[in-house]
Design an enzyme around this catalytic site. Structure first.
Site: not given
Length: 285
Positions: A10, A126, A130, A151
């Site tokens: 990632g 989401y 989390k 972001w």
């Protein structure tokens, strides 16, 4: 130390791998789903034990915010269940875990930057998964450090910066939301902060990290285009209501970074300085 990195393919995982080359005293085990399925408890236990793992940096997550609304089971497995497996496994070795979380644990109704002690109130699948992941990590590992970020972008993977450059080159006009406010985070800056935490000692606490400054998605796009030299695309500001999505987004998700700056004596770059570094790298590629 023997350090396990999850989600190495990632954005953040790739940036961490670049910085590993400056850390010759540690041995890193860079894994993604092909090397280690973190949703398989037995596999996690065996990997941590066999490789004598001292610490884990968990960058793996289900991050498709809109798809999560209709894919709750997989999202929960990756964001809630798997982090608890990792935390429990490293706790057996009396080790530590740094777990990456998100601004989406908040509902975005504040008008001043969120501090770590603010009560989370996620309003998406989401964000809820989390938050549950944070709680599980802290429950199963005594030396659990949570870093909430927002972001995120880098020169790796798919992200907002790359998309806006591509669309800016392809389109004459582009609509971007102006009434969602936050701060971008260059993944390389976050990776550097993680390495400082490892070197100075992982603190069992919750921290916030993003770049400095405050901006809307609209202004962020204008800056991306300016730095990338894109001047043929007209960027139009949109209200959130004009761009409906399955998942609700925080209208205000600015994170207060005072705690991590003071705990680790770090300076965090202004968002535009870091954006310039990333865009220039992308333009060279």
């Amino acid at each position: 130390m023997n350090i396990l990195i999850t989600g190495c393919k990632g954005q953040l995982g790739n940036e961490i791998q670049l910085l590993e080359q400056t850390q010759p005293t540690h041995t890193f085990f860079n894994t993604d789903v092909d090397e280690l399925d973190i949703t398989d408890q037995m596999a996690v236990e065996q990997f941590v034990a066999q490789n004598a793992i001292d610490g884990i940096v968990n960058c793996a997550a289900y991050t498709a915010v809109d798809k999560a609304e209709s894919n709750k089971e997989l999202c929960t497995s990756l964001n809630t269940v798997a982090p608890a497996y990792l935390a429990a496994a490293v706790e057996r070795r009396k080790g530590w875990i740094i777990h990456i979380s998100t601004d989406y644990v908040f509902d975005g109704t504040k008008h001043t930057p969120y501090v770590e002690s603010d009560t989370p109130s996620p309003n998406s699948v989401y964000g809820s998964t989390k938050l549950a992941g944070e709680l599980g990590v802290r429950k199963f590992c005594k030396r659990a450090m949570i870093i909430r970020t927002a972001w995120l972008y880098s020169s790796f993977g798919n992200n907002f910066v790359k998309t806006m450059i591509r669309l800016g080159r392809e389109k004459e006009q582009l609509g971007v939301i102006f009434d969602q406010i936050g701060t971008p985070t260059y993944a390389r800056d976050l990776a550097k902060a993680i390495f400082v935490a490892i070197e100075k000692g992982v603190q069992a606490d919750v921290f916030h990290f993003s770049n400095e400054g405050v901006i809307s998605w609209y202004d962020f796009t204008k800056a991306i285009h300016r730095i990338a030299g894109i001047d043929t695309c007209h960027v139009k500001p949109l209200h959130t209501s004009e761009y409906p999505t399955p998942a609700s987004r925080p209208a205000y998700s600015v994170l207060d970074k005072t705690k991590i700056k003071e705990a680790y004596d770090i300076e965090i770059p202004y968002w535009e300085e870091s954006l310039r570094v990333c865009v220039n790298e992308l333009l060279k590629a």
